[in-house]
Design a protein around this motif. Structure first.
Motif, PDB file in Angstrom:
ATOM      1  N   GLY A 217      -1.997   9.003   5.599  1.00 18.36           N
ATOM      2  CA  GLY A 217      -2.376   7.958   6.097  1.00 18.36           C
ATOM      3  C   GLY A 217      -1.903   7.465   7.296  1.00 18.36           C
TER       4      GLY A 217
ATOM      5  N   VAL B 172      -6.686   8.100  -4.693  1.00 21.71           N
ATOM      6  CA  VAL B 172      -6.940   7.566  -3.567  1.00 21.71           C
ATOM      7  C   VAL B 172      -6.426   6.372  -2.809  1.00 21.71           C
ATOM      8  CG1 VAL B 172      -9.074   7.173  -2.069  1.00 21.71           C
ATOM      9  CG2 VAL B 172      -9.063   8.843  -3.890  1.00 21.71           C
ATOM     10  N   PRO B 173      -6.343   5.276  -3.380  1.00 21.93           N
ATOM     11  CA  PRO B 173      -5.822   4.029  -2.856  1.00 21.93           C
ATOM     12  C   PRO B 173      -4.630   4.027  -2.561  1.00 21.93           C
ATOM     13  CG  PRO B 173      -6.963   3.440  -5.012  1.00 21.93           C
ATOM     14  CD  PRO B 173      -6.747   5.012  -4.962  1.00 21.93           C
ATOM     15  N   GLN B 174      -4.217   3.358  -1.533  1.00 23.02           N
ATOM     16  CA  GLN B 174      -3.006   3.007  -0.862  1.00 23.02           C
ATOM     17  C   GLN B 174      -2.729   1.318  -0.847  1.00 23.02           C
ATOM     18  OE1 GLN B 174      -1.379   4.804   2.546  1.00 23.02           O
ATOM     19  NE2 GLN B 174      -2.346   6.854   2.044  1.00 23.02           N
ATOM     20  N   CYS B 175      -3.119   0.573  -0.174  1.00 26.21           N
ATOM     21  CA  CYS B 175      -3.169  -0.840  -0.136  1.00 26.21           C
ATOM     22  C   CYS B 175      -4.441  -1.090  -1.078  1.00 26.21           C
ATOM     23  CB  CYS B 175      -3.255  -1.518   0.977  1.00 26.21           C
ATOM     24  SG  CYS B 175      -4.961  -1.995   1.843  1.00 26.21           S
ATOM     25  N   GLY B 176      -5.359  -0.453  -1.293  1.00 25.46           N
ATOM     26  CA  GLY B 176      -6.523  -0.584  -2.060  1.00 25.46           C
ATOM     27  C   GLY B 176      -7.399  -1.772  -1.863  1.00 25.46           C
ATOM     28  N   TYR B 177      -7.265  -2.385  -0.495  1.00 20.63           N
ATOM     29  CA  TYR B 177      -8.428  -3.470  -0.367  1.00 20.63           C
ATOM     30  C   TYR B 177      -9.814  -2.848  -0.017  1.00 20.63           C
ATOM     31  CZ  TYR B 177      -9.670  -7.813   1.615  1.00 20.63           C
ATOM     32  OH  TYR B 177     -10.338  -9.229   1.778  1.00 20.63           O
ATOM     33  N   CYS B 178      -9.752  -1.886   0.638  1.00 23.13           N
ATOM     34  CA  CYS B 178     -11.226  -1.265   1.173  1.00 23.13           C
ATOM     35  C   CYS B 178     -11.824  -0.515  -0.177  1.00 23.13           C
ATOM     36  CB  CYS B 178     -10.988  -0.468   2.380  1.00 23.13           C
ATOM     37  SG  CYS B 178     -10.169   1.131   2.149  1.00 23.13           S
TER      38      CYS B 178
ATOM     39  N   TYR C   5      -8.768   8.688   4.140  1.00 21.70           N
ATOM     40  CA  TYR C   5     -10.053   9.490   4.054  1.00 21.70           C
ATOM     41  C   TYR C   5      -9.947  10.901   3.477  1.00 21.70           C
ATOM     42  CZ  TYR C   5     -11.195   5.780   7.319  1.00 21.70           C
ATOM     43  OH  TYR C   5     -11.340   4.536   8.223  1.00 21.70           O
ATOM     44  N   PRO C   6      -8.675  11.504   3.961  1.00 22.56           N
ATOM     45  CA  PRO C   6      -8.717  13.052   3.040  1.00 22.56           C
ATOM     46  C   PRO C   6      -8.769  12.965   1.676  1.00 22.56           C
ATOM     47  CG  PRO C   6      -6.885  12.758   4.724  1.00 22.56           C
ATOM     48  CD  PRO C   6      -7.576  11.429   4.610  1.00 22.56           C
ATOM     49  N   ARG C   7      -8.362  12.060   1.099  1.00 20.54           N
ATOM     50  CA  ARG C   7      -8.452  11.779  -0.360  1.00 20.54           C
ATOM     51  C   ARG C   7      -9.930  11.373  -0.879  1.00 20.54           C
ATOM     52  NH1 ARG C   7      -2.563  11.143  -3.639  1.00 20.54           N
ATOM     53  NH2 ARG C   7      -1.462  12.231  -1.724  1.00 20.54           N
TER      54      ARG C   7
ATOM     55  N   PHE D 155      -5.682  -9.716  -4.746  1.00 16.86           N
ATOM     56  CA  PHE D 155      -4.781  -9.652  -3.533  1.00 16.86           C
ATOM     57  C   PHE D 155      -4.678 -11.136  -3.230  1.00 16.86           C
ATOM     58  CE2 PHE D 155      -7.077  -5.616  -3.827  1.00 16.86           C
ATOM     59  CZ  PHE D 155      -5.925  -4.738  -3.110  1.00 16.86           C
TER      60      PHE D 155
ATOM     61  N   LYS E 228      -6.988  -1.156  -8.714  1.00 17.89           N
ATOM     62  CA  LYS E 228      -7.680  -1.114  -7.254  1.00 17.89           C
ATOM     63  C   LYS E 228      -8.986  -0.524  -7.247  1.00 17.89           C
ATOM     64  CE  LYS E 228      -3.302  -1.722  -4.765  1.00 17.89           C
ATOM     65  NZ  LYS E 228      -2.417  -0.878  -3.992  1.00 17.89           N
TER      66      LYS E 228
ATOM     67  N   ARG F  13      -7.988   1.115   6.634  1.00 15.88           N
ATOM     68  CA  ARG F  13      -6.776   1.273   7.708  1.00 15.88           C
ATOM     69  C   ARG F  13      -5.608   2.193   7.026  1.00 15.88           C
ATOM     70  NH1 ARG F  13      -5.743   0.601  12.258  1.00 15.88           N
ATOM     71  NH2 ARG F  13      -4.348  -1.029  12.411  1.00 15.88           N
ATOM     72  N   CYS F  14      -5.352   2.473   5.986  1.00 15.18           N
ATOM     73  CA  CYS F  14      -4.243   2.889   5.493  1.00 15.18           C
ATOM     74  C   CYS F  14      -4.622   4.607   5.638  1.00 15.18           C
ATOM     75  CB  CYS F  14      -4.123   2.877   3.740  1.00 15.18           C
ATOM     76  SG  CYS F  14      -3.603   1.182   3.311  1.00 15.18           S
ATOM     77  N   GLY F  15      -5.818   4.884   5.903  1.00 13.18           N
ATOM     78  CA  GLY F  15      -6.050   6.321   6.292  1.00 13.18           C
ATOM     79  C   GLY F  15      -6.127   7.152   4.888  1.00 13.18           C
TER      80      GLY F  15
ATOM     81  N   ARG G 101       0.168   6.735  -8.844  1.00  9.67           N
ATOM     82  CA  ARG G 101       0.414   5.331  -8.965  1.00  9.67           C
ATOM     83  C   ARG G 101      -0.032   4.499  -9.937  1.00  9.67           C
ATOM     84  NH1 ARG G 101      -0.066   3.606  -2.773  1.00  9.67           N
ATOM     85  NH2 ARG G 101      -0.028   1.575  -3.678  1.00  9.67           N
TER      86      ARG G 101
ATOM     87  N   ILE H 244      -3.104   9.254  10.168  1.00  2.00           N
ATOM     88  CA  ILE H 244      -4.568   8.828  10.544  1.00  2.00           C
ATOM     89  C   ILE H 244      -4.715   7.313  11.195  1.00  2.00           C
ATOM     90  CG2 ILE H 244      -6.731   8.072   9.595  1.00  2.00           C
ATOM     91  CD1 ILE H 244      -6.457  10.650   7.828  1.00  2.00           C
TER      92      ILE H 244
ATOM     93  N   ILE I 122     -14.315   1.550   6.423  1.00  2.00           N
ATOM     94  CA  ILE I 122     -12.969   1.668   7.444  1.00  2.00           C
ATOM     95  C   ILE I 122     -11.871   1.602   6.292  1.00  2.00           C
ATOM     96  CG2 ILE I 122     -11.532   0.462   8.866  1.00  2.00           C
ATOM     97  CD1 ILE I 122     -13.884  -0.191  10.547  1.00  2.00           C
TER      98      ILE I 122
ATOM     99  N   GLY J 150       0.995  -1.014  -0.010  1.00  5.52           N
ATOM    100  CA  GLY J 150       0.026   0.171  -0.001  1.00  5.52           C
ATOM    101  C   GLY J 150       0.875   1.175   0.066  1.00  5.52           C
TER     102      GLY J 150
END
Lengths: 781, 195
Positions: free
Chosen positions: A657, B139-145, B182-184, A240, A233, B178-180, A227, A660, B176, A93
């Motif tokens: 992130g 927006v995504p980081q890990c992208g899972y959510c 939310y601002p994006r 995953f 994603k 977890r990567c946070g 990215r 947060i 939720i 991530g």
């Protein structure tokens, strides 16, 4: 395959003329062999400070990582013009597929839109991370380790491709240049694709000189590039580990002993076997798994299994027991010295003012959004295939090989995108279980943990007790500094070779032995290793050592400022008088956050400064506390100097992130035990920040020409101290324990420090002298 | 919902350089049918479902949550498992346009309603807008959510094309990250609303 080795300036250089045939095309491949970036140092007790073993210091020598050069596998080029980059670090991530691809692409002269990416397979010879000394992703080390070698890999390939084209055209290489996966000869207007040059290039010797572009010529590096993994994603096509499906696969879920260290005594699986879709009930030493046609059948089956557990010696264990034991170790344990200079005892005794405090931090679960999962196929031909997301591919491979009793060559690991990790997937327990289950099944098995299993059977961030004392001179500056860290050692379990010979866990004292402010006079930092009850495993959690040490130090520096009646930013500016990068980010963030401007009642700003992982960061949190004790986060501002920057977009993402993530932990999270069992179970009682609780985050990027610093964990490090300092400014209550206890923050609550009810600091030789200061630094609200 | 001081939109990523990248096949699910789909040996009539405009059949127990029918039987793995108790929103799908947590919705309760998953949401105007904004804002980081986030956002935008901060918080508080991110997420929803 012929290999030659020779020594250049004491550095072993490996040349490998191996060529790899892939898909019919002759491909060109490059990589770097590894060499020790640093070796664990013995304890240092000298005025010059510790050896460069902390991540921050290793940043200074990152360019010396990957010191051997080997043609192998960061780049593959095949006809017609197929460029594949092999990314050495795992994507959790943090955006490393983008960042590391940019490093290669910059020098290779390809566009990110022209390349395919692959995760590196387990291969310690090729992909050992130079700062970690194993093939892994963690400790915010990836870019620091890859910054130079991945650019070099791209540059070597480009030089050889240009040379091959020049030979074909019978012109000077100096007349040619490379652009978007083509070699161009401008005088004649000719052009050839990399794909048709790869074979000839692969026969050329490696150039002796590998000049890298000066930063002024970067076309990609330093730009806020989007990215590479975002579209998949967003569209749901990204796969995953938990999404992998192979033919004829069944799905399992598992329940380990609810008490840590417990064992399966007996299993009655009659009811489980009667559940439609259940295929098999598998008993392991300390867990029971049910395999079904799909997760739902497996879960229904698992709920129906009646297991009798041998709960073992931890059956009555509580968190209070652990705190009592830790505190005793902290007071009576023998500390291994991480850093010592001058004479703390004397300087503390003679100080103008003395302040001391005890801080406590809880077990934390990682709880990534993707629960632990792995697909395993024990093939009839003796090969075991594993599909999973892992931060440690070689450890996953070795774990599977051990369970199977086969050499690692018989295990194939296909690394996958991870739905978060935060350190969770540095562990291979879920891989071990999945292989153990699949070993007993005649078909491939996907093991999927429930969230409850994840929260209750994680390997937790250690509980910490920190005792810290400072003696202050007439000018308010510390003249004596004492910090003792007491905890279970992650390093001793995970990488025992990383322990210093005298018993210091370098992770546990990172940033404590070498604070952002520089060495204080008469400083003593030591580590007491506490042994947790058997079965309780501690692990790295986002931010690793600095998440815990910076909370203590930055809270305590705030206490010092208030004890002196000084403004927390002004006091830090003074302490940072010889740390220009620290001062620069502090000044910038104070200005941007409106430090000093009036705020409504029970609203405050808190600041924290850090240099963890080689990045200088200052952060201001603005928060208010309701009369009932609830905390509202209004705004977070952070200024970051992470040196030369690969991608400011990724830096901003990680700060936003990470902050947060850390604020959620500080406000809500702590894993507690009763009767040897974890009391939390899911996101309802292991709370994480939600969007309606999250503040806007402003990231001010201040790049410099310094070597790149790590960034993925830095926001998490800043969060708790800046928050608790803001709460102090709002309420006058000093929180020395997280998560935040709202009862202490109620309006009119008895004025007391949030220090845990444990005895005052009692460090050898210093205890008798404790008179001034006192434990409560609540003077300057 | 509480109001916040000092909130302002932040878009340091606003002028990102374009980078279109093809990920190798192994990162992307190219087929909508799982290769590992088991032949479910459960007695009873197959359940018919309308998913992304197509009629799909699944021979599964009636109390099986829709999530597992999508993921483990129909091979639609864009819908994620995060908690199993409707706490995290990773499993969000649309039932007749409304956002629903599929991890607690028995498949038998779907009936003839139309199910839209992340794989099909681009066909709706709000879904397409949300996905475009999500990619633009990165927006995504890990992208899972994120697939669940996009589904919640698309449902919000479909019924409220110009949501306020408070309305965004209310609609998205069940998801939720977890990567946070939310601002994006806030920034992307606002951008989608403007588009």
């Amino acid at each position: 395959v012929s290999r030659g080795r020779r020594a250049v300036d004491g550095v072993e250089v490996v040349t490998d003329r191996r060529r790899v045939l892939l898909g019919g095309g002759l491909v060109l491949a490059f990589a770097y062999a590894t060499a020790k970036a640093h070796t664990p140092s013995p304890a240092r007790v000298n005025p010059k400070g510790p050896e460069p073993v902390s991540n921050a210091e290793v940043a200074q020598v990152a360019g010396k990582g990957f010191t051997g050069l080997e043609r192998a596998a960061f780049i593959r080029i095949a006809p017609p013009n197929q460029v594949t980059l092999i990314i050495p670090n795992a994507e959790v991530g943090q955006g490393i597929y983008t960042g590391e691809a940019m490093l290669i692409a910059e020098e290779l002269a390809v566009g990110l839109d022209q390349v395919g990416l692959e995760p590196a397979p387990p291969n310690a010879a090729l992909y050992t991370q130079p700062l970690l000394q194993f093939q892994g992703t963690g400790g915010s080390t990836s870019i620091r380790g890859a910054w130079e070698p991945l650019r070099k890999a791209g540059a070597i390939a480009r030089l050889l491709l240009i040379q091959a084209a020049a030979q074909r055209w019978n012109v000077s290489p100096a007349e040619c240049r490379a652009e978007r996966a083509m070699v161009l000869h401008p005088p004649s207007g000719r052009a050839l694709a990399y794909g048709v040059l790869a074979e000839a290039a692969s026969r050329l010797p490696t150039p002796q000189s590998i000049p890298l572009k000066p930063p002024a010529e970067f076309q990609l590096l330093g730009k806020p590039v989007r990215r590479v993994d975002t579209p998949s994603k967003v569209k749901g096509s990204a796969v995953f580990g938990i999404d992998v499906a192979v033919p004829n696969m069944k799905v399992a879920t598992i329940s380990a002993s609810p008490v840590f260290g417990g064992r399966v005594a007996s299993v009655d699986d009659a009811a489980a076997r009667a559940v439609p879709g259940v295929r098999q009930v598998v008993r392991l030493d300390n867990a029971v798994a049910v395999v079904g046609d799909h997760f739902w059948a497996a879960k229904q089956g698992l709920d129906a299994v009646k297991v009798t557990w041998d709960e073992g010696p931890n059956a009555r264990l509580t968190t209070d027991d652990l705190w009592t034991s830790l505190d005793k170790a902290s007071r009576q344990g023998r500390g291994a010295v991480a850093y010592q200079s001058g004479d703390f005892d004397r300087a503390f005794r003679d100080a103008h003012k003395r302040v001391e405090a005890v801080y406590r931090q809880p077990f934390l679960s990682h709880a990534p959004m993707e629960p632990p999962a792995a697909v395993v196929h024990v093939r009839p031909d003796g090969i075991t295939e594993v599909w999973c997301g892992t931060q440690v591919p070689t450890r996953a491979q070795a774990t599977a090989a051990k369970v199977m009793g086969v050499p690692i060559e018989k295990v194939i690991v296909h690394n996958q995108l991870m739905g978060g990790a935060f350190g969770r997937k540095l562990e291979t327990d879920y891989v071990e279980q999945a292989v153990a289950v699949a070993k007993q099944c005649p078909y491939p098995v996907k093991l999927v943990w429930t969230r409850e299993e994840d929260v209750q059977h994680d390997n937790y961030r250690p509980m910490y007790v920190d005792r810290i004392s400072a003696g202050l001179g007439n000018d308010g500056r510390p003249v004596a500094w004492r910090h003792r860290v007491t905890a279970a050692s992650v390093t001793a379990r995970f990488a025992p070779q990383g322990m210093r010979p005298n018993g210091v866990d370098p992770d546990a004292v990172e940033e404590a032995e070498d604070p952002v402010y520089g060495d204080f006079p008469n400083m003593l930092v030591d580590f007491v290793q506490w042994t947790p009850p058997q079965g309780l495993v501690v692990s790295w959690w986002r931010g690793v050592g600095p998440t815990h040490t910076v909370f203590v130090i930055e809270s305590f520096v705030d206490e010092l400022a208030h004890a002196l009646g000084r403004d927390p930013v002004a006091y830090r500016r003074d302490l940072l008088r010889n740390v220009p990068r620290g001062r620069a980010v502090l000044d910038r963030v104070a200005d941007a956050a409106g430090w000093g401007r009036p705020l409504p009642r029970r609203t405050g700003r808190g600041v924290a400064v850090q240099k963890a992982f080689g990045s200088y960061i200052a952060t201001v949190v603005e928060a208010s506390v309701a009369d009932a004790g609830d905390v509202t986060l209004h705004k977070v501002t952070t200024a970051v100097d992470c040196g030369m920057t690969v991608n400011p977009n990724l830096v901003a993402q990680q700060l936003e992130g990470g902050l947060i993530f850390g604020l959620g932990a500080a406000l809500w999270q702590g894993i507690t035990l009763d009767k040897g069992r974890v009391q939390q179970s899911n996101f309802n009682d292991y709370r994480t920040l939600r969007i309606d609780e999250s503040p806007p985050v402003e990231v001010i990027h201040m790049p410099t020409d310094n070597p790149p610093g790590g960034i993925g964990e830095t926001g998490t490090v800043a969060a708790a101290p800046a928050l608790c300092n803001a709460i102090f400014a709002a309420t006058g209550v000093r929180l020395r324990e997280v998560p935040v206890d709202r009862a202490l923050l109620r309006r009119g609550a008895p004025r007391r420090s949030a220090t845990p009810a444990i005895l005052p600091i009692a460090l050898a030789g210093a205890a008798a002298a404790l008179t001034g200061g006192g434990e409560d630094g609540e003077g300057g609200a | 919902l509480r109001s916040r001081q000092g909130r302002r939109e932040i878009s340091p990523w606003g002028r990102a350089t374009e980078a279109r990248v093809r990920l190798p096949a192994k990162f992307e699910q190219t087929s909508q049918s799982a290769v590992g789909v088991p032949d479910v040996g459960v007695a009873g009539l197959p359940i018919s479902l309308s998913i992304n405009g197509q009629l799909r059949q699944a021979d599964v127990p009636p109390d099986m949550p829709l999530l597992w029918v999508l993921r483990d039987v129909l091979g639609l793995t864009g819908t994620k498992f995060g908690c199993g108790i409707a706490q995290c929103g990773a499993c969000t799908v649309h039932i007749d346009g409304r956002p629903v947590r599929s991890c607690v919705l028995p498949v038998s309760a779907v009936g003839s309603a139309h199910v839209t998953t992340i794989e099909g949401v681009a066909a709706t105007p709000a879904g397409a807008k949300a996905q475009t904004a999500w990619i633009d804002i990165d927006v995504p980081q890990c992208g899972y959510c994120q697939t669940g986030q996009v589904m919640s956002a698309a449902a919000l935008l479909a019924r409220n094309p110009t949501p306020t901060d408070a309305e965004i918080d209310l609609a998205m508080a069940g998801n939720i990250c977890r990567c946070g991110t939310y601002p994006r997420i806030r920034a992307a929803i606002k951008q989608a609303a403007r588009s």
